[in-house]
Each structure stands twice: as structure tokens, then as C-alpha cells.
Design an enzyme around this catalytic site. Sequence first.
Site, PDB file in Angstrom:
ATOM      1  N   HIS A 127      -9.477  -4.099   9.776  1.00 26.86           N
ATOM      2  CA  HIS A 127      -9.410  -3.881   8.325  1.00 26.86           C
ATOM      3  C   HIS A 127      -9.817  -5.140   7.550  1.00 26.86           C
ATOM      4  CE1 HIS A 127      -8.002   0.090   7.354  1.00 26.86           C
ATOM      5  NE2 HIS A 127      -6.844   0.000   7.954  1.00 26.86           N
TER       6      HIS A 127
ATOM      7  N   ASN B 275      -2.420  -6.418   5.257  1.00 28.48           N
ATOM      8  CA  ASN B 275      -2.432  -7.425   4.190  1.00 28.48           C
ATOM      9  C   ASN B 275      -3.288  -8.619   4.607  1.00 28.48           C
ATOM     10  OD1 ASN B 275      -0.082  -5.928   3.105  1.00 28.48           O
ATOM     11  ND2 ASN B 275       0.913  -6.825   4.899  1.00 28.48           N
TER      12      ASN B 275
ATOM     13  N   ALA C 249       1.634  -0.148  10.693  1.00 29.08           N
ATOM     14  CA  ALA C 249       1.404  -1.549  10.365  1.00 29.08           C
ATOM     15  C   ALA C 249       0.559  -1.620   9.104  1.00 29.08           C
ATOM     16  CB  ALA C 249       0.672  -2.246  11.508  1.00 29.08           C
TER      17      ALA C 249
ATOM     18  N   GLU D 277       0.855  -1.185   0.000  1.00 29.82           N
ATOM     19  CA  GLU D 277       0.000   0.000   0.000  1.00 29.82           C
ATOM     20  C   GLU D 277       0.896   1.242   0.000  1.00 29.82           C
ATOM     21  OE1 GLU D 277      -2.751   0.449   3.273  1.00 29.82           O
ATOM     22  OE2 GLU D 277      -3.831   2.030   2.229  1.00 29.82           O
TER      23      GLU D 277
ATOM     24  N   GLU E 288     -10.062   3.907   6.114  1.00 34.96           N
ATOM     25  CA  GLU E 288      -9.253   4.379   7.252  1.00 34.96           C
ATOM     26  C   GLU E 288     -10.086   5.120   8.305  1.00 34.96           C
ATOM     27  OE1 GLU E 288      -6.696   3.036   7.770  1.00 34.96           O
ATOM     28  OE2 GLU E 288      -5.907   2.397   5.817  1.00 34.96           O
TER      29      GLU E 288
ATOM     30  N   GLU F   5      -5.559  -3.070  12.526  1.00 33.69           N
ATOM     31  CA  GLU F   5      -5.227  -3.894  11.355  1.00 33.69           C
ATOM     32  C   GLU F   5      -6.183  -5.076  11.248  1.00 33.69           C
ATOM     33  OE1 GLU F   5      -3.329  -2.358   9.441  1.00 33.69           O
ATOM     34  OE2 GLU F   5      -2.534  -0.973  10.948  1.00 33.69           O
TER      35      GLU F   5
HETATM   36  N1  0A1 Z   1      -3.196   0.860   5.707  1.00 31.61           N
HETATM   37  C1  0A1 Z   1      -2.281   0.992   6.801  1.00 31.61           C
HETATM   38  C2  0A1 Z   1      -1.367   2.139   6.708  1.00 31.61           C
HETATM   39  C3  0A1 Z   1      -0.220   2.062   5.784  1.00 31.61           C
HETATM   40  C4  0A1 Z   1      -0.218   2.819   4.648  1.00 31.61           C
HETATM   41  C5  0A1 Z   1       0.872   2.854   3.809  1.00 31.61           C
HETATM   42  C6  0A1 Z   1       1.954   2.099   4.136  1.00 31.61           C
HETATM   43  O1  0A1 Z   1       3.040   2.146   3.313  1.00 31.61           O
HETATM   44  C7  0A1 Z   1       4.265   2.373   3.745  1.00 31.61           C
HETATM   45  C8  0A1 Z   1       1.982   1.330   5.264  1.00 31.61           C
HETATM   46  C9  0A1 Z   1       0.864   1.307   6.075  1.00 31.61           C
HETATM   47  C10 0A1 Z   1      -3.079   1.245   8.052  1.00 31.61           C
HETATM   48  O2  0A1 Z   1      -3.992   2.048   8.031  1.00 31.61           O
HETATM   49  O3  0A1 Z   1      -2.777   0.665   9.049  1.00 31.61           O
HETATM   50 ZN    ZN Z   2      -5.729   1.615   8.539  1.00 34.92          ZN
END
Ligand code: 0A1
Ligand code: ZN
Length: 880
Positions: free
Chosen positions: A323, A287, A284, A143, A342, A320
Site C-alpha cells: 500500500h 498508515n 491491519a 481509515e 484495495e 500493507e
Molecule cells: N486499508 C486496510 C483495511 C482497513 C480498513 C478499515 C479499517 O478500520 C477499522 C482498518 C483497516 C487494508 O486494506 O489493509
Molecule cells: Zn488494503
Amino acid sequence: MADVRSPTLPDAQTAVEAPPSPTHVTIRREDYRPPDWLVPEIALNFTLGIESTRVQSKLQVERNPEAADKGDVIRLNGDGLKPAGVWIDGTPTDKWSMDCGDLLIELSGEAHEIGIEVEINPAANTKLMGLYASNGMLCTQCEAQGFRRITFFPDRPDVLSKYRVRMEGDAGQFPILLSNGNRIAHGDSADGRHWAEFEDPFPKPSYLFALVAGDLKANRDTFTTMSGRKVDLAVWVREADLPKTQHAMDSLKLAMAWDEKVYGREYDLDQFNIVAVGDFNMGAMENKSLNIFNSAYVLADQETATDADFDNIARVVAHEYFHNWSGDRVTCRDWFQLSLKEGFTVFRDQSFSADVGSPPVKRIEDVRVLRAVQFPEDQGPLAHPVRPDSYIEISNFYTATVYNKGAELIRMFHTVLGPEKFRAGTDLYFDRNDGKAATCDDFVAALEGGSGVDLEPFKIWYSQAGTPKVRARIEHDAEAKIATLHLEQHVDPTPGQPDKQPMPIPLRTALIGSETGHEICPERLIVLDQARQSVMFENVTEPPLLSINRNFSAPIIVEAERSPGELERLAQTDTDPFARYEAMQELMMRALVVGARGGDMDREPVVRAIGATLRSNSLDPAFKADAIMLPSESLIADRMDVVDPDAIHAAREELRSAIGSALHDELIAAHRSDSAAGDDLSPAAKGVRRLRTVALGLVGAANPSEAAGLAKAQFDRADNMTDRQGALGVLVSLDAPEREAALEAFYHRFHDDPLVLDKWFALQASAQRADTVDQVLRLAKHPDFVMTNPNRLRSVAGVFGANHWAFHSADGRGYAFLADMIIAADKLNPQVAARMVPPFGRWRRFEPKRAAMMRQQLERIAATPGLSKDVYEQVTKSLA
Ligand code: 0A1
Ligand code: ZN
């Protein structure tokens, strides 16, 4: 991975990335088009090596019936990749070309199999995006757009594929091989190598792909879901860290049970893995079934982690995990919809943390974060809506606006609908959008469908940036026993949005009797949706005190006409704990603003209110600690028309010192109460520890040598990191012999533990002293300072940028230091470098000398050759 020991001059050898493309293109939400081609299935084959990994991919592609363009080319995104071979339906082809890093393949017909081979170098990947090496292991971060650094692919969240992954590597170097979904086969191959194959039955976008290979050990457990399925859980770390994984595991199980109870969401695979890595750009990553974590959000024990660390681990593990539904099962159509997953997931993790801890204390903390990070964003040059309209680099939009203001928006829906209707709405949302890539509008539509309530007016919160300001004034007609509340709202212009519309603002409001201290008009929900509006309260038998925006029901700034006397009374009597906290904060803020403008501060009401809070038998210590903490210097700065950091610092220190001397005995009593065993992680024990240190800090403002002695005693006696770090946090800002002794003892004891060493750096970078700039310059040359590790870089440069008084040091050396760090870090890790730019953003609000120096540093960064688009975007927007 190379260490860069000089903060200013990274070794040229480590700057391995090709120069960025000269044009930093703006991507716009209105330009969204469905993908031309879909990829229902992908098979990946990794031949793993730290310095060279071969990636072979087979993409089953088919035309998207919804695509507008029926052209004969498929565009596969790539970043820094060179194809070693391309196949169409099994036959090698040369009908391909490269365009800005992307692979264009000529393709007619309806469906094909595309084969691609590339080779990548994980060890040279200092951006930590894509496949990279960390401490001898291999891991991924995809991401938002990291997958295109692993292989060519339509790297956008609305292309969902079933993944089949095979990986092979040296069994000694990589004994553990992990990817998303279920391991369906594994075995040994020649020369001490082994392999494993994974299949993820849930179609997912490429940003949720993950792979891990390394020498890891697991803390294992199981969870039985509400329908009776057993799930194998594992937290993977280096062997030495195993004893520090129990809290993460416990938090995971609590989160799984909570999501079943509160949202009816059950886990959907047989395995759930968490992996801790030492080098990670963010907190974090969610995935599918293979969450990858910054080790700071996994590892904890009493000796090395503070209460705040424990709370953060629970929060991030839950975030996480949540999600899995709000993000993985239902994902985002495009990156402009980021808050869909988010904002909602932050709201879910906030509710979880409140439920497992103390709801009022959690609410105060969430609001403190919002005010410290999001409000400045909303009032500065980087302001953007919760659903942005454009970006140059999407990584720059993982912001407090998208996350925390996004969560406040979901909370407003929850407040307006009530828990049952809200739940009916989220049930419909998950049901309707399962397996799909959705939009913020889809979310609101589902809430409306499930609840039967029209939420259309609230959608403006997604599109209009800026923090609304609400003026409130209460008028009392004693004879008629009627009180009238006059409300007015206003939103300042933000970049690209000069004219603002009124927004619907849900205000939980009650009236408190100024004589009896009773709730004379019980709480009601007022939705302010006009520029001006008046609301009547009947049966108001005594002069009322206004308790408004209770529990912070809307993310706004309230400017209420209330005298210091009224605030002092509310601080003691308000029936809403958050509103009591607010009354205290407002009381202190009023005095501080006067002081910072050079006026005479009215300290008496503040001292009386803090004294009463400390002496109260009914308030718990955690609340006391929050309530007596003075607003930060940056918050005070937000209230000034022209910011003079020295004046703000002096006023705040003066008030702290007045409190410290007038309430010496009460503070010492609060500091001494020692009914919290180091291994007791209950909210009550955490509160006792918190108050102990906050009280000590105030003593130190009036009597530094007494506080230094007490702090050293707390430090030496501590059987937990909260007390130890708290004591050191007080000492670092004092000029006392105990300071050096404690810093040295801390270093000596913990220098082998990277996460604790980060604290050592951070404490010094946050010190309130005249020589902090010299200290951070030294820290940046310390042998343990490595710029390639994001946590270490943040512990010095990031923390320093948030140290208002030191960063804004009048000689400008703080600005020069941070700019040097940004320029150097950008060559290695643009994402992390760009996140250090915002402290420069509000330069226009400072007194002219500082404003000029800040601007000069921004210009110097902007003029640096080869600037990444990440830093370019932040810096040019800050200058605009
Ligand atoms: N989706 C994750 C946040 C995240 C976004 C980008 C990244 O790239 C380095 C890493 C993590 C979350 O909201 O926890
Ligand atoms: Zn998140």
C-alpha cells in the site's frame, strides 16, 4: 476498557457513544465535488492520557481553486467532538457552530490558520476508531473516517496535507512514542514526562495518520533498497511477544524486495514501523511508515501459530507494505474508488504469496475465498459493484467485492495485457498519479496509455454487480476434425441493476484429448464479449474434453456440459492444475446437489477420482488436500433453488462417509506420511500437514472411533500448532471421550495466550454437531469471552455465523443467538457488529420456515432503538 461478559446485555455504562443521528443519509458517487478548502499543512499537538487526551491542531487552510462553492464557511468533520477553543490566525473566535457533529467556521478570504482544541477519552472508545486504548497503550485507526474522532478536519481522502506531530506523555506509561514519518526531535519534560516530534514529508490524507504510545519493544532490522538506501525496520510488540515477531520481519523484507523486482517500487522513507495491537477491527492498516496490525497478523511461532497463520502474516504484511505505493503515494479521490487501492493491492499480495509459495495452490485458495465470501455477496441483497454507487456507512464497503473481486478485475487486465504491457501500465499509473488522489478510471487510463491497448470494454466490471454465468458446450465434427465451442453469458439482476449488459470475459481455454489425455489444442485466450458466441478449433483428432477458465482467468460461474465421466478424466489429465481441481470439485458438486435434492448420489466417479488423486505420485500433498476436500455446505446451498440445510448436511456427510470407507487405506496412508518437521515451513511440509488432517477428517466420517484415536494421537504428539489444531478440529465434531480431553488440555496449556484462545473458541463454534448452538451459548458466557475484543467476538459469533448447518439449525436458536450478539455488539462496536449481518442476508433462498425465522430476526434487529448506521444499512438492505 470495560469487559462485557454477557453476550446479550452489555453493561449500560460501557455504551458511551451518543445516539446516532436520526437520519442515515445515503452518499452518492455522482455527487462528488472537489473540496472547497485545501489543507496543505497541519500541526498536531497531543497531550496523552488513557482517559483524557488533549488534541491541539493548527490547520493551514486555503481555498481550492477547483472548488465550485466560494462560500464563507469551512466545514470540518467531527464525530463525537466538542471544541474547547477555536482560533483564526491566532485570534480566538466564536464564529463557529456545530452541524451533525461537524464544526462550521465562518471564513472569508483565501488562506488562514485555524486553531482548534479538543479533549477526547481513548479509554471510552469501544468503536476502536480514532484514538483508542488497547492493553494500556494508545493507538489510532483512521481509515475510513476515524480521524474526525480525533480532531475536526476535512476528513476525505482528496485533502492531502503535510503532517507535523508533537506528542507528550508519561515516560513510564508510554516509553515509546511513534507517528508517521521521521522523528525530528525528542526530549524529557517535567514530572517524568517526555515528548517526541515527527514530520512526514509526504502529503497524505487524514485516513493515513497514525499515532502509537505505549510500552513496546522492537524487533529491529534493516533493508537496503535498490538504490542503496538503508531503511530501519522495526516490529513493535509487548516485550513478552518479541520471540514471535521474526516471521513478520522476514516477510516484510521479502515484500520490500519483491516490490522492487516486480513493480520497480522502492521504499521512500528512512524508517518503516509495524505495531501489533490486541484490539483491532480489521486485519491491519497501511498508515504511512507506521503500519498498525491486529496482533493475529504479526505474532507467530511453531507452538502457537498454524501454517495458515504464517501464510496470512506474510500476506498481510506484504499487503500493507505494498500500500505504500498503491494507496499512500497514490491514494483514492473518494471512498467509491476504494478498490483502486484495495483491489490492486490484493492482486499484488496474491502474486507475492504465489511467488514465495506454490502458485497453483495459492490460486486454488484465492478462488476458494472468492467463492465462499464474494460470490454469495454478489448473489444476495448486499450485492454492489466493485466501484459502488452509494453507501450509508463506508465501513460496510470493505467487502470481498471491493477487495477480492477487485483483485480479479486487475488480474484480468494482467491476463489480457501480459506481464510486460501490464508493467508498462502500472509504471505510468504510479508516475502520473504520484502524490495525487486518483480514480479507477485514472488507473485504466494509465494501463491503456502504458500498453497501447483499449480497455474501455472492461470498465463494466467496475460498475456492473453480479457474477456472470457462462454456459459452455463443445461440439465435435470428427470427420472435419473441427470442434466448436458454444458460449453464452448471463448476469442475474442485483439490487438497483435489473438489466445487465454482456461483459468481456477472458477465458483461458484448451482442449484435452479424451483418449490420449494430451492437450490437443493448446491453451488460447478467448474473450467472450457477446451474449452468445461460438469459437472454432481445428485439427481436433479425437473427441475433446473442454478445459475452460483455466487458472480461473475470470471471476465467473461456468456451467459446462460435461458428463461425470468427462470430469473424472479431466481430473486426472488436465494440463492446468487449477482446471484439474475444478473438475474434481464439479464432480463432487454434481453428486452433492443430487443428494441434497433427495436423489441417489452417483458416488462411484467421486470415489474413483479421489482414490486416483490420493495414489498419484506426481501430485504434491498440498494439491491433493485441496482436491479431495468436498465443497462446503454453503457452496452447495448456492446451487440449490430452495435451501434445506439438513438435507445438504446429510448428503455431504453421506458422501464423506462413502469416501472414508471406500478409501480407508489410502486415507490412512496419507494421514501417516510424516515427513514434515514442525519447524519446516516449506510449501512441501505445509502440504504434508494439510493432507494429514484432511485425510483424517474423511476417515472420521466413516469410522469415528478410529479417527478419534488417531486424532488424539496426532494432538498429543504434535510439535506444532498446525497438527494440534487440525487434530482438535477433527475431534470437536466427533462424539468421543478424546474430544473433551483434548479441548481441556488445549485450554489448560494456552489460556494465557489470547490468539490461541481464539482458536479454542473458534474450533468449538465451527463444530459440525447437533449441539453446536448449545455450545456457543455456553462459550458466550465463558469468563474468557469478551465482546469488546473483535478477535474474540469473531471467534465465537463470526465463526458460528459461517457454520452453515449449526447456524441454520431448524429450531431457529442459531438465528436468535447471532441476532443477540449483533444487537449487543452494536452498542460497543458498530463496525464489527455490522460485519456479522451477512449470514442473514440470503433468507429468501431458504425453505419457508427458516426464511421466516431469519427475516424475523432481521426485523428484530432493525427495530432495536439506537441502532448504528452500520447495522441499520446492512439490516435494511437485507430486508429490502
Ligand atoms: N486499508 C486496510 C483495511 C482497513 C480498513 C478499515 C479499517 O478500520 C477499522 C482498518 C483497516 C487494508 O486494506 O489493509
Ligand atoms: Zn488494503
